[in-house]
Structures are given as C-alpha cells and as structure tokens.
Design an enzyme around this catalytic site. Structure first.
Site, mmCIF file in Angstrom:
data_model
loop_
_atom_site.group_PDB
_atom_site.id
_atom_site.type_symbol
_atom_site.label_atom_id
_atom_site.label_comp_id
_atom_site.label_asym_id
_atom_site.label_seq_id
_atom_site.Cartn_x
_atom_site.Cartn_y
_atom_site.Cartn_z
ATOM 1 C CE1 TYR A 158 22.925 12.945 63.366
ATOM 2 C CE2 TYR A 158 21.818 14.882 62.473
ATOM 3 C CZ TYR A 158 22.033 13.994 63.521
ATOM 4 O OH TYR A 158 21.368 14.165 64.712
ATOM 5 C CB CYS A 159 25.540 18.736 58.658
ATOM 6 S SG CYS A 159 26.165 18.591 56.978
ATOM 7 C CB THR A 160 21.498 21.126 56.797
ATOM 8 O OG1 THR A 160 21.665 21.681 58.089
ATOM 9 C CG2 THR A 160 20.142 21.481 56.232
ATOM 10 C CB ILE A 194 18.889 15.983 57.745
ATOM 11 C CG1 ILE A 194 19.885 15.782 58.875
ATOM 12 C CG2 ILE A 194 17.480 15.704 58.232
ATOM 13 C CD1 ILE A 194 19.887 16.915 59.886
#
Ligand SMILES: [Zn+2]
Ligand SMILES: [Zn+2]
Ligand SMILES: [Zn+2]
Ligand SMILES: [Zn+2]
Ligand SMILES: [Zn+2]
Length: 424
Positions: A290-292, A320
């Site tokens: 996952y990332c931003t 996220i």
C-alpha cells in the site's frame, strides 16, 4: 471475407466502443458525488446504476450520440504527434475562467492514470494553460507512461479541471473515481509546476522495463479491511499475508496499518535495492502493498513480483486515501502524510502513533529543521520547540554552517541507505 466487409466490421466495432465510452461518460457526468453511487437526471435521484442506465437509454440517447460524435472526432489525437496534437488538445481548452463557487473553500485533487502518451510536450502545454487559467497550484507530472497530479484550487476550478481531463480523448478510460479529493487551505502549494518526466514516480527503472500493467492484483478498501479483520484473529508471529508499506520512512512514521512492514527508506528509488537485499522476507509469502494513493504500488508491486518468489502480490486500490474515506476509524492508525505544505491529512481516528524526538511525548505534526540547508522533516512538540529545540540533530544546531546541500547532517548520515530486515 472481403476486404471491404472486414473494414466495415472493424468500423462497426470501433463505433460500438465509442458509443459505449460516451454512454459511461454521460452516466458519470450525472453522478452527484464522486464517492457514492448516486445519480441525478431530470430532477430525479437514481440510487442504482441499473436505473440510471435504463433512464438514459430510454430518454437521453441523443445526448450520448452527441458525445460519441465528439469522441470520434478527437480520437486520432492518440496517434498524431506534434504539431497536430495541440489542435486536438484545444478541444478541451478553457480560455476564460471566473470563479462561481457558492461556498468558499479549497479542494485538493489527487489523481494518476497509466496510459501510453506519445505527445508529452503537448499535454504539458495544455496542462500548464489549463492550470494557470483556473488559478490552480500543485504538481503535475507527465511521462510516456501516463499522468500524475496533485492540484489545489477553489471548488469550481478543481471541478472544471477534473471534467477537462475526463473529456480528453487520451484519458478516455478514466472516471470520476480516479480523482481523490481532500480539503485544502489555499496554501498547500507555492506554485504550479507541470513537467515532463522519465517516470511518473521515480523508481529508477525505465518505463518500458517495468510496467504498471504487470503490477499486483488490486485489493479494494473493503477487501483489505476484511483481510485485516481476519489477521487480527491469527495469533502466530508470522502472519500471512504480509502488509508492506512502500512509502518513505517519514511517511509511515506518523501513520500506518497495524502490523505492516515499514522499510526505513529515504527515497522511493531505493525500493528495488531494498527488495533485492531482503528477498527472504518476501519469498513464498502473500504480500499486500500500500501507499498514499496507489500510484507507487503500481510499478513497485510489478518489481516485487519479478524480483522475488512471492506467492502472490496485491496492491491496495486507491491507497490509504480511499481506505480512510471508507473506514475513517479502521485499521489505519495515525495520519496520512501528503507531499504538500499541509504535511498530513485525515486522522478522524485520534490516535497519534509518533513521538516528539526530544521529550518522547505523542506528537505527529511535522515541521522543517530550522537549519537553512537541512530542511528535513522533524517531529518536535510545541514545548520543546519553545525551549530551543528546533533542529533535527546536534550538528544542525551547533554547526549549521557545516550542513550544506552536499554535506549531510548526522541523522541522515547515520541512516542505512538500504536497510536489511532481520528475522524476528
Ligand atoms: Zn433524465
Ligand atoms: Zn470557484
Ligand atoms: Zn517534546
Ligand atoms: Zn537538520
Ligand atoms: Zn540531522
């Protein structure tokens, strides 16, 4: 089959595709809210996709045909290179803008789209014109692999901007769902920067050698939430799947998914080397990255797949950002770091997961080290700041002159370039 007949069939097929695209474009233009499945037409609210489709098919097929004609007209733009490309682009130019916002307030849009672009310079010029006409600030990157942007402006300006991108033939596969929005403050960015770059996110591998289309399987926020719920019930140490935060250390420091592996990396471009040095951590595992907002995972997950023997690689769709919209008090703890003057957003969940580096009390709002050339992000609480602690380390405090753009301060120098994870 004769040549003419084949040509006819091909044309029919492409006309069908264009009509289909125009239809879904029209439907999404009737969407009331980008995150909810509600549509409005003829003063009626349609809470189901099926009903709005039926309504449009029965009453507004003329509008769809009109849109299809426009799309058909601008279709060749995909292949035509300069100087003709800008002719196609003028199709969607806004030349005059006057704010018509009812409620004053700023909005920040975050979006990306992977699509092959051959006329990067033209897209860049178009974006510069569009952005400055709409008085937007932010960062927009264009590469042969697509577009990536974060822009801030008033509500009506960001809406016009969004619709212009959606109306462009290059971005025909995009929908309103590809835009994430958050509340701005009018000062999130100092200016507007639009540039043509080798990669949308610099991982250090040419676009052709590492493609987003080879990335991990998408996991929706709902699916991740369910997975997290199941993980809570497992008691063993080695939990599967393994959650991998592919952001930089200072991002995961102030907010993360519980139990995730958070590499101590300063730059995204170190990620491939990190994976190479830690293959044993990933081999044989199911990994959820996952990332931003999802963009970094697209190619990073492709790298993880090709460099290790993971059993399966997944990536959180929408990052996220989307997860927090859906589950404001879910499994993501702390705040979401953003690359603009706001530093972080969200956090309806009031948990603070990081501490002041001087007194160790809970603290999660970033500021910059006060040393002129250092300017790295520091977590220092109000009280410590008032008692004179305003730098990241002693070198910055005592010998600020020694810290320049080339000479790193103690805390940066002491950080391993590529950390190696230990089996616990
Ligand atoms: Zn209608
Ligand atoms: Zn406005
Ligand atoms: Zn403190
Ligand atoms: Zn410093
Ligand atoms: Zn330092």
């Amino acid at each position: 089959m004769g040549k003419a007949k084949r040509k006819q069939l091909k044309e029919n097929a492409s006309r069908k595709l264009i009509t289909k695209a125009a239809f879904s474009r029209h439907i999404s233009s009737l969407s009331v809210h980008s995150d909810e499945e509600i549509w409005e037409c003829c003063s009626t609210v349609f809470p189901s996709m099926k009903d709005i489709h039926k309504h449009v098919a029965l009453n507004h097929i003329d509008k769809v045909q009109q849109k299809a004609k426009l799309l058909q007209f601008s279709e060749p733009c995909k292949k035509i290179r300069a100087p003709n490309a800008d002719l196609c682009l003028s199709n969607t130019n806004v030349t005059d803008f006057k704010c018509s916002c009812v409620n004053k307030g700023f909005q920040v849009l975050l979006f990306y789209h992977y699509v092959s672009i051959t006329c990067c310079q033209e897209v860049c010029t178009w974006q510069k014109d569009l952005g400055s006409t709409l008085k937007l600030t932010g960062k927009i990157r264009i590469a042969s692999e697509g577009i990536n942007g974060t822009v801030e402006g008033c509500q009506c300006a960001t809406n016009i901007y969004k619709n212009n991108i959606l109306g462009h033939p290059l971005f025909i596969a995009m929908t309103t769902k590809d835009f994430k929005s958050s509340k701005g403050n009018g000062q999130s960015f100092d200016n507007l920067s639009v540039s043509v770059c080798p990669e949308l996110c610099t991982i250090g591998i040419p676009c052709d050698s590492l493609k987003a289309s080879n990335g991990g399987k998408y996991l929706s926020p709902e699916e991740l939430h369910q997975t997290m719920e199941n993980l809570q019930k497992v008691s063993s140490d080695k939990k599967d799947p393994l959650l991998l935060d592919c952001r930089n250390f200072y991002e995961s420091k102030i907010g993360y998914f519980e139990g995730a592996l958070k590499p101590d990396l300063r730059k995204f471009s170190y990620f491939p080397e990190y994976v190479d040095s830690n293959k044993n951590v990933f081999n044989g595992r199911k990994v959820i990255m996952y990332c931003t907002g999802g963009i970094r995972c697209e190619r990073a997950s492709a790298y993880l797949k090709q460099a290790t023997n993971c059993e399966e690689v997944y990536q959180l769709k929408g990052g996220i950002h989307r997860y927090m919209e859906k589950y404001p008090t879910g499994y993501f703890k702390g705040k979401l770091f953003v690359f603009d003057n706001r530093y972080s957003i969200g956090g309806q969940d009031s948990s603070v997961v990081s501490n002041c580096q001087y007194c160790n009390k809970p603290h999660d709002s970033y500021q910059l080290c006060s040393t002129q050339h250092c300017r790295q992000l520091v977590l220092i609480c109000e009280k410590c700041r008032n008692s004179g602690h305003t730098t990241c380390c002693l070198l910055c405090k005592k010998d600020a002159a020694k810290v320049s753009e080339t000479k790193q301060c103690t805390c940066t120098r002491n950080r391993l370039r590529i950390p190696v994870e230990h089996d616990s």
